[in-house]
Structure formats: C-alpha cells, structure tokens
Design a protein around this motif. Structure first.
Motif, PDB file in Angstrom:
ATOM      1  N   SER A 135      10.830 -14.263   4.764  1.00 24.67           N
ATOM      2  CA  SER A 135       9.584 -13.879   3.892  1.00 24.67           C
ATOM      3  C   SER A 135       8.980 -12.387   4.231  1.00 24.67           C
ATOM      4  N   ARG A 136       9.761 -11.787   5.268  1.00 28.74           N
ATOM      5  CA  ARG A 136       9.296 -10.363   5.553  1.00 28.74           C
ATOM      6  C   ARG A 136      10.328  -9.198   5.546  1.00 28.74           C
ATOM      7  N   LEU A 137      10.046  -8.181   5.183  1.00 34.19           N
ATOM      8  CA  LEU A 137      10.856  -7.069   5.202  1.00 34.19           C
ATOM      9  C   LEU A 137      10.443  -6.074   6.197  1.00 34.19           C
ATOM     10  N   GLY A 138      10.934  -5.451   6.946  1.00 33.11           N
ATOM     11  CA  GLY A 138      10.647  -4.128   7.737  1.00 33.11           C
ATOM     12  C   GLY A 138      11.433  -2.988   7.138  1.00 33.11           C
ATOM     13  N   VAL A 139      10.769  -2.092   6.534  1.00 32.82           N
ATOM     14  CA  VAL A 139      11.098  -0.957   5.861  1.00 32.82           C
ATOM     15  C   VAL A 139      10.965   0.403   6.692  1.00 32.82           C
ATOM     16  N   SER A 140      11.679   1.606   6.450  1.00 31.84           N
ATOM     17  CA  SER A 140      11.571   2.610   6.681  1.00 31.84           C
ATOM     18  C   SER A 140      11.115   3.359   5.241  1.00 31.84           C
ATOM     19  N   PHE A 141      10.478   4.601   5.623  1.00 31.26           N
ATOM     20  CA  PHE A 141      10.125   5.268   4.203  1.00 31.26           C
ATOM     21  C   PHE A 141      11.431   6.606   4.264  1.00 31.26           C
ATOM     22  N   GLY A 142      11.812   7.048   3.055  1.00 32.00           N
ATOM     23  CA  GLY A 142      12.333   8.156   3.025  1.00 32.00           C
ATOM     24  C   GLY A 142      13.494   8.191   2.565  1.00 32.00           C
ATOM     25  N   ARG A 188       3.817   5.808  -4.303  1.00 27.00           N
ATOM     26  CA  ARG A 188       5.125   5.260  -4.135  1.00 27.00           C
ATOM     27  C   ARG A 188       5.965   5.728  -3.047  1.00 27.00           C
ATOM     28  N   HIS A 189       6.699   4.862  -2.379  1.00 28.50           N
ATOM     29  CA  HIS A 189       7.242   5.065  -1.142  1.00 28.50           C
ATOM     30  C   HIS A 189       8.589   4.883  -1.355  1.00 28.50           C
ATOM     31  N   PRO A 190       9.897   5.694  -1.339  1.00 28.80           N
ATOM     32  CA  PRO A 190      11.180   5.094  -1.289  1.00 28.80           C
ATOM     33  C   PRO A 190      11.383   4.309  -0.022  1.00 28.80           C
ATOM     34  N   CYS A 191      12.124   3.201   0.040  1.00 32.32           N
ATOM     35  CA  CYS A 191      12.245   2.372   1.081  1.00 32.32           C
ATOM     36  C   CYS A 191      13.698   2.139   1.419  1.00 32.32           C
ATOM     37  N   ARG A 192      13.970   1.874   2.861  1.00 33.88           N
ATOM     38  CA  ARG A 192      15.078   1.334   3.130  1.00 33.88           C
ATOM     39  C   ARG A 192      14.953   0.273   4.051  1.00 33.88           C
ATOM     40  N   LYS A 245       8.810  -5.983 -11.212  1.00 35.00           N
ATOM     41  CA  LYS A 245       8.144  -5.726  -9.867  1.00 35.00           C
ATOM     42  C   LYS A 245       8.220  -7.089  -9.116  1.00 35.00           C
ATOM     43  N   ILE A 246       8.381  -6.924  -7.781  1.00 40.08           N
ATOM     44  CA  ILE A 246       8.143  -8.226  -6.968  1.00 40.08           C
ATOM     45  C   ILE A 246       6.974  -7.809  -6.234  1.00 40.08           C
ATOM     46  N   GLU A 247       6.054  -8.778  -6.350  1.00 40.36           N
ATOM     47  CA  GLU A 247       4.557  -8.620  -5.525  1.00 40.36           C
ATOM     48  C   GLU A 247       5.116  -9.183  -4.138  1.00 40.36           C
ATOM     49  N   CYS A 248       4.185  -8.056  -3.052  1.00 36.16           N
ATOM     50  CA  CYS A 248       4.216  -8.210  -1.873  1.00 36.16           C
ATOM     51  C   CYS A 248       2.708  -8.002  -1.259  1.00 36.16           C
ATOM     52  N   ALA A 249       2.721  -8.166  -0.027  1.00 33.19           N
ATOM     53  CA  ALA A 249       1.683  -7.842   0.661  1.00 33.19           C
ATOM     54  C   ALA A 249       2.192  -6.964   1.765  1.00 33.19           C
ATOM     55  N   VAL A 250       1.395  -5.709   2.102  1.00 41.81           N
ATOM     56  CA  VAL A 250       1.832  -4.623   3.207  1.00 41.81           C
ATOM     57  C   VAL A 250       1.154  -5.207   4.295  1.00 41.81           C
ATOM     58  N   ARG A 251       1.476  -5.764   5.326  1.00 35.29           N
ATOM     59  CA  ARG A 251       0.875  -6.109   6.553  1.00 35.29           C
ATOM     60  C   ARG A 251       0.526  -5.167   7.677  1.00 35.29           C
ATOM     61  N   ASN A 252       1.470  -3.974   7.722  1.00 38.88           N
ATOM     62  CA  ASN A 252       1.206  -3.026   8.667  1.00 38.88           C
ATOM     63  C   ASN A 252       1.964  -1.730   7.999  1.00 38.88           C
ATOM     64  N   ILE A 253       1.443  -0.604   8.339  1.00 37.19           N
ATOM     65  CA  ILE A 253       1.967   0.627   7.819  1.00 37.19           C
ATOM     66  C   ILE A 253       1.807   1.900   8.586  1.00 37.19           C
ATOM     67  N   SER A 254       2.637   2.840   8.805  1.00 32.55           N
ATOM     68  CA  SER A 254       2.463   4.033   9.048  1.00 32.55           C
ATOM     69  C   SER A 254       3.336   5.173   8.258  1.00 32.55           C
ATOM     70  N   ASP A 255       3.404   6.153   8.852  1.00 31.64           N
ATOM     71  CA  ASP A 255       3.743   7.660   8.079  1.00 31.64           C
ATOM     72  C   ASP A 255       5.631   7.119   7.821  1.00 31.64           C
ATOM     73  N   ALA A 256       6.052   6.456   8.776  1.00 33.84           N
ATOM     74  CA  ALA A 256       7.372   6.234   8.917  1.00 33.84           C
ATOM     75  C   ALA A 256       8.062   4.840   8.253  1.00 33.84           C
ATOM     76  N   GLY A 257       6.883   3.858   8.060  1.00 31.59           N
ATOM     77  CA  GLY A 257       7.606   2.455   7.538  1.00 31.59           C
ATOM     78  C   GLY A 257       6.191   1.524   7.275  1.00 31.59           C
ATOM     79  N   VAL A 307       6.835   5.938  15.753  1.00 30.33           N
ATOM     80  CA  VAL A 307       5.133   5.630  15.244  1.00 30.33           C
ATOM     81  C   VAL A 307       4.822   4.679  15.274  1.00 30.33           C
ATOM     82  N   GLY A 308       3.654   4.424  15.899  1.00 36.02           N
ATOM     83  CA  GLY A 308       2.804   2.996  15.817  1.00 36.02           C
ATOM     84  C   GLY A 308       2.192   2.948  14.439  1.00 36.02           C
ATOM     85  N   ARG A 309       2.083   1.705  14.242  1.00 28.38           N
ATOM     86  CA  ARG A 309       1.682   1.063  12.770  1.00 28.38           C
ATOM     87  C   ARG A 309       0.170   0.565  12.763  1.00 28.38           C
ATOM     88  N   ALA A 310      -0.715   0.789  11.915  1.00 28.37           N
ATOM     89  CA  ALA A 310      -1.698   0.374  11.593  1.00 28.37           C
ATOM     90  C   ALA A 310      -1.731  -1.161  11.002  1.00 28.37           C
TER      91      ALA A 310
END
Length: 81
Positions: A74-81, A63-67, A26-38, A7-10
C-alpha cells in the motif's frame, strides 16, 4: 533501522495523484511525508501495476517526476528527479 536518507522528511497528509501517462487515469494517493528529495505515498488501491517511474501531481498542480525506491502493498517510497 538506520536512517539512510540524505535529507530528512517532514510528515504531511496531502492529496496527490500518480500520473503514469497523459491519457491513463490518475491514481489517487496520500502523501505521508515529503522532502526536496522524495516522498512516501500511500496508495489506497494498492501499488501493484504502478510503474517504476511516473509523475506525482500534488495540490495546486505541483508536479514531481518520481522514481520508485521501495514499495509495499500500500505504500511507495519515491525519489524526485
């Protein structure tokens, strides 16, 4: 580099917090891009020590559970679910 996402990300720039447990800070972060999947998260304090699974708490209490799928210093790529 080939795009491997299903799925493409916005592109966005939203504030988020990484919640490892209810009692841990809690650890502060910035969401750089997002989709329904991650999402891609930028962690200003660094990604070292962040576990493979956690909850992402976004503005408005969403709230999204992430893996973690990939990580850099400095960055994490995560999938939701």
């Amino acid at each position: 580099m080939d795009e491997r996402r299903r799925v493409g990300r916005a592109r966005v720039l939203k504030t988020g917090r990484i919640a490892v447990s209810e009692k841990a800070p809690k650890i502060e972060c910035a969401v750089r891009n997002i989709s329904d999947a991650g999402a891609c998260l930028q962690v200003h304090s660094g990604t070292f020590g962040i576990p493979r699974e956690f909850d992402l708490v976004m503005e408005g209490g969403l709230r999204h559970p992430c893996r973690v799928v990939w990580r850099t210093e400095s960055r994490l790529g995560v999938s939701f679910g």
